[in-house]
Design an enzyme around this catalytic site. Structure first.
Site, short mmCIF file in Angstrom:
data_model
loop_
_atom_site.label_atom_id
_atom_site.label_comp_id
_atom_site.label_asym_id
_atom_site.label_seq_id
_atom_site.Cartn_x
_atom_site.Cartn_y
_atom_site.Cartn_z
N PHE A 129 -10.43 7.08 10.26
CA PHE A 129 -10.71 6.11 9.20
C PHE A 129 -11.67 5.04 9.75
O PHE A 129 -11.55 4.63 10.90
CB PHE A 129 -9.38 5.48 8.76
CG PHE A 129 -9.46 4.69 7.50
CD1 PHE A 129 -9.43 5.31 6.26
CD2 PHE A 129 -9.55 3.31 7.54
CE1 PHE A 129 -9.49 4.57 5.09
CE2 PHE A 129 -9.61 2.56 6.37
CZ PHE A 129 -9.58 3.20 5.14
N ASP A 206 -2.07 6.01 14.17
CA ASP A 206 -2.21 5.39 12.86
C ASP A 206 -1.49 6.29 11.86
O ASP A 206 -1.87 7.45 11.68
CB ASP A 206 -3.71 5.26 12.53
CG ASP A 206 -3.95 4.57 11.19
OD1 ASP A 206 -3.06 4.64 10.31
OD2 ASP A 206 -5.04 3.99 11.01
N TYR A 231 1.17 0.31 1.46
CA TYR A 231 0.76 0.36 0.05
C TYR A 231 0.37 1.76 -0.41
O TYR A 231 0.00 1.94 -1.55
CB TYR A 231 -0.38 -0.64 -0.23
CG TYR A 231 -1.59 -0.50 0.67
CD1 TYR A 231 -2.53 0.49 0.46
CD2 TYR A 231 -1.80 -1.39 1.72
CE1 TYR A 231 -3.64 0.61 1.28
CE2 TYR A 231 -2.90 -1.28 2.55
CZ TYR A 231 -3.82 -0.28 2.32
OH TYR A 231 -4.90 -0.16 3.15
N LYS A 232 0.45 2.74 0.50
CA LYS A 232 0.14 4.11 0.11
C LYS A 232 1.43 4.80 -0.34
O LYS A 232 1.97 4.45 -1.37
CB LYS A 232 -0.60 4.80 1.25
CG LYS A 232 -1.99 4.15 1.45
CD LYS A 232 -2.76 4.63 2.65
CE LYS A 232 -4.12 3.92 2.66
NZ LYS A 232 -4.84 4.10 3.92
N ARG A 380 -10.34 13.84 -3.41
CA ARG A 380 -9.02 13.93 -2.76
C ARG A 380 -7.95 13.96 -3.83
O ARG A 380 -7.89 13.08 -4.69
CB ARG A 380 -8.79 12.70 -1.88
CG ARG A 380 -9.40 12.77 -0.53
CD ARG A 380 -8.84 11.70 0.39
NE ARG A 380 -8.62 10.41 -0.28
CZ ARG A 380 -8.22 9.32 0.35
NH1 ARG A 380 -7.96 9.34 1.65
NH2 ARG A 380 -8.05 8.19 -0.30
C1 LIG Z 1 -5.73 3.20 4.40
C2 LIG Z 1 -5.97 3.27 5.87
C3 LIG Z 1 -6.22 2.10 6.62
C4 LIG Z 1 -6.36 0.78 5.92
O1 LIG Z 1 -6.29 -0.32 6.73
P1 LIG Z 1 -6.21 -1.77 6.04
O2 LIG Z 1 -6.22 -2.73 7.14
O3 LIG Z 1 -4.96 -1.78 5.21
O4 LIG Z 1 -7.39 -1.90 5.13
C5 LIG Z 1 -6.35 2.23 7.99
N1 LIG Z 1 -6.26 3.44 8.59
C6 LIG Z 1 -6.05 4.58 7.89
C7 LIG Z 1 -5.95 5.89 8.58
C8 LIG Z 1 -5.91 4.52 6.50
O5 LIG Z 1 -5.70 5.64 5.80
#
Ligand SMILES: *Cc1c(COP(=O)(O)O)cnc(C)c1O
Length: 407
Positions: A129, A206, A231-232, A380
């Site tokens: 990401f 992560d 939040y996911k 997705r």
């Molecule tokens: C959604 C996501 C993030 C988001 O990070 P934020 O700090 O909440 O914006 C980070 N890493 C991965 C792998 C994600 O899917």
């Protein structure tokens, strides 16, 4: 011809979690035919609407500043322990809630690197990401470290072999996503943990795209550090605070660079000089986002009720059905599957590619079918095990078929 509409009905009828989608707000909204983006922003539960309203009136409005002593000071660790037990395979005292994933990644990566001061490299991958890549770029600049990049296959992900080949006696830290945000590839976390440790390196995972959709055993796998979104799949709401896991074995030595009063020993003494609090509390910096962590508890209630084994089984069934429909309807129209076909190596979403998907996604949103688009040409299909029905998968993939065929 298989009658997929009937199949979808039967799958929903025999689904052990069939009563759960109705517990989510908007599940009866006729404007939303298929919500296929619960991996970007989960739906709120109905219970959350009540819990938030009650928090404002009785909690914040009723308890006022007394709320800190009574409950809020410990809430990041209380909810952290629940997250640890319900979805991380983590014993109590290793998980806290607060900050964003981005900020926690920074704090944990810096803390981890300080535990390997004589080493000079961080191992990461090109498909991680963006925030993970950018942050490690920033840390490598800040500390003068070398980034060693793994280049995974676009439809796959980082294998244990890739990690074995990338690590050496120079590696301080390996940072990877447990489930790849684009392809949905699910890492072999225990093998990768062993590969990192064999080289004397630490592992930071992560979990944003795996937590709440695949089974996780951080303690058993001997993962050193982990972060993830709430939040996911945990349905905490837009911008809900993230969680951090620091294995008990590292906590006494672990330090993070953002020294704030709330992570200090005895914060209300207002004393001179920073002394980190004992245990996982030292990950905290400033005042925790209490309002933001209220909704997470409702999805934890549901997961504690059904268990992650049932959640993962539903998740696999949803992605298998999406792939079955894709094979029958979309491959003949030139669509490619860019996710692992083996369910054991796949997380909770499926990515499909076609040159026209950018334009088609906009039209899908107009007709109430809501996946997300990931450049250059991916849709997705994010299938959230507690809230997504097989009927939604059917409606979503048939809408994509119709859009591709119509123009
Ligand atoms: C959604 C996501 C993030 C988001 O990070 P934020 O700090 O909440 O914006 C980070 N890493 C991965 C792998 C994600 O899917």
């Amino acid at each position: 011809m298989t009658d997929f509409a009937t199949r979808a009905l039967e799958l929903d009828r025999s689904d052990p979690l069939r009563d759960y989608p109705a517990l989510f707000l908007g599940s009866d909204d006729p404007q939303v035919v298929a919500y296929l983006d619960g991996n970007s922003l989960g739906r709120p539960t109905r219970a959350t609407a009540r819990r938030l309203a009650d928090f404002v009136t009785a909690g914040w409005g009723g308890r006022l500043i007394r709320g800190w002593d009574e409950q809020w000071f410990d809430l990041p660790l209380t909810i952290g322990d629940r997250i640890g037990a319900a979805v991380l395979g983590a014993a109590a005292g290793q998980t806290t809630v607060g900050d964003s994933t981005t900020v926690l990644l920074y704090k944990l990566a810096r803390g981890a690197l300080a535990l390997r001061p004589d080493r000079t490299e961080i191992v990461l991958d090109r498909d991680n990401f963006p925030t993970d890549r950018y942050l490690l770029e920033s840390i490598s600049t800040e500390l003068g470290l070398t980034l060693r990049w793994i280049e995974p296959d676009a439809a796959g992900g980082v294998s244990a072999r890739d990690v074995v080949d990338a690590v050496s006696e120079r590696t301080a830290l390996v940072v990877l996503s447990h489930v790849a945000y684009r392809s949905g590839y699910l890492l072999d976390a225990p093998a990768i943990s062993a590969a990192a440790h064999d080289a004397g390196a630490l592992l930071l995972l992560d979990l944003c795209h795996s937590v709440g959709s695949v089974e996780i055993e951080l303690d058993t796998w001997a993962v050193d550090f982990a972060v993830g979104c709430t939040y996911k799949y945990l349905n905490g709401g837009p911008g809900a605070p993230a969680f951090a896991y620091v294995a008990a074995a590292h906590q006494a030595e672990f330090g993070q660079p953002i020294w704030g009063w709330m992570g200090r020993e005895n914060p209300f003494e207002m004393a001179q000089g920073y002394v980190p609090a004992a245990g996982i509390r030292r990950v905290i910096s400033g005042t925790p986002a209490i309002v933001g962590m209220i909704p997470i508890q409702d999805t934890l209630d549901l997961i504690e009720e059904v268990g992650m084994t049932a959640v993962r089984a539903k998740s696999v069934a949803l992605t298998e059905f999406a792939l079955e429909l894709t094979r029958s309807w979309l491959l003949p129209l030139g669509v490619q599957v860019s996710s692992p076909l083996d369910a054991a190596r796949r997380g909770g979403h499926v990515t499909i590619d076609h040159p026209r998907f950018r334009e088609i996604t906009a039209r899908l949103w107009q007709r109430g079918v809501i996946p997300d688009f990931r450049p250059p040409q991916g849709i997705r299909l994010g299938l959230s095990p507690l809230s997504t029905t097989f009927g939604e998968v059917f409606a979503g993939v048939s809408a994509i078929r119709d859009e591709l065929a119509a123009h």
